[in-house]
Design an enzyme around this catalytic site. Structure first.
Site, PDB file in Angstrom:
ATOM      1  CE1 TYR A 166      17.259  45.695 104.513  1.00 28.41           C
ATOM      2  CE2 TYR A 166      16.083  44.748 102.654  1.00 28.41           C
ATOM      3  CZ  TYR A 166      16.176  45.001 104.008  1.00 28.41           C
ATOM      4  OH  TYR A 166      15.205  44.549 104.860  1.00 28.41           O
TER       5      TYR A 166
ATOM      6  CG  HIS B   3      24.330  43.516 106.427  1.00 25.64           C
ATOM      7  ND1 HIS B   3      25.450  42.965 107.022  1.00 25.64           N
ATOM      8  CD2 HIS B   3      23.301  42.682 106.759  1.00 25.64           C
ATOM      9  CE1 HIS B   3      25.110  41.861 107.680  1.00 25.64           C
ATOM     10  NE2 HIS B   3      23.820  41.668 107.536  1.00 25.64           N
TER      11      HIS B   3
ATOM     12  CE1 TYR C 222      15.583  41.032 102.708  1.00 20.40           C
ATOM     13  CE2 TYR C 222      14.146  39.209 102.102  1.00 20.40           C
ATOM     14  CZ  TYR C 222      14.409  40.566 102.152  1.00 20.40           C
ATOM     15  OH  TYR C 222      13.515  41.467 101.639  1.00 20.40           O
TER      16      TYR C 222
ATOM     17  CG  ASN D 283      18.790  35.032 107.634  1.00 18.31           C
ATOM     18  OD1 ASN D 283      18.373  35.324 106.515  1.00 18.31           O
ATOM     19  ND2 ASN D 283      17.994  34.941 108.675  1.00 18.31           N
TER      20      ASN D 283
ATOM     21  CG  ASP E 152      28.630  43.336 106.642  1.00 16.02           C
ATOM     22  OD1 ASP E 152      28.367  42.248 106.079  1.00 16.02           O
ATOM     23  OD2 ASP E 152      28.027  43.725 107.662  1.00 16.02           O
TER      24      ASP E 152
ATOM     25  CG  ASN F  82      22.926  35.925 111.355  1.00 14.31           C
ATOM     26  OD1 ASN F  82      23.403  35.180 112.201  1.00 14.31           O
ATOM     27  ND2 ASN F  82      22.098  36.906 111.673  1.00 14.31           N
TER      28      ASN F  82
END
Length: 189
Positions: A18, A23, A67, A69, A94, A115
């Site tokens: 990632y 994000h 993560y 969320n 973002d 989220n």
């Protein structure tokens, strides 16, 4: 006299796959900021955090490493542990509703479907923190949004990031100055 306590949070997802995703712009901006300010970050499986005291301000830097969320847990724990109210928290994230490169501050309000912001509001029990929204654009079809934010920046976008990081850092400095003025006025009463 007590120090002003400020928390600056960068949002993203943990893991190498990632790293350069849209994000993860919050992580990228925070990494650039702490490097500039000479702050060492301590890493655990749940978070990366650092602290710096300068000119009457205690700065707390945080990257939640669960993560996106689940970002609220680390933010709310650091806030409670150190007595940092929501209005002294800045979250860098973002923003798909802005074109790539647009940067904008916002305090409070809804989560806009983000989220990470939603979880932070819920865990803090307040939406009254500041956000530095970093435009990453969105695809024409909203069904493609999740894939868009989890895709890497293009080469052209990557080449523009250093200049955008400088703009973001200036906005963060402006926010710090504003919080110092408010804190100073409250302390004088």
């Amino acid at each position: 006299m007590a120090n002003l306590k400020l928390m600056i949070v960068g949002l993203g997802n943990p893991g190498q796959k990632y790293e350069r995703n849209r994000h993860n712009i919050g992580f990228l901006v925070l990494d650039d900021l702490v490097k500039d300010w000479g702050v060492d970050m301590n890493h655990s499986s749940k978070e990366a955090k650092g602290k710096m005291d300068k000119d009457g301000v205690s700065y707390y830097f945080l990257k939640p490493l669960e993560y996106m969320n689940l970002s609220g847990k680390a933010v709310s724990e650091l806030s409670r542990k150190n007595g940092i109210p929501p209005e002294n928290i800045l979250v860098i994230h973002d923003e798909v509703d802005f074109p790539f490169s647009k940067l904008k501050f916002k305090q409070s309000g809804g989560n806009g479907g983000h989220n990470g912001i939603k979880d932070i509001s819920e865990k803090l029990g307040s939406p009254d923190f500041f956000r530095l929204r970093f435009g990453v654009g969105k695809p024409g079809d909203s069904a493609l949004t999740a894939g868009h934010v989890l895709s890497n920046f293009s080469q052209e976008e990557m080449s523009k990031l250093p200049e955008l990081f400088d703009q973001a850092k200036q906005k963060i400095k402006d926010w710090v100055r504003e919080r110092q003025i408010i804190f100073s006025k409250a302390s004088d009463k």
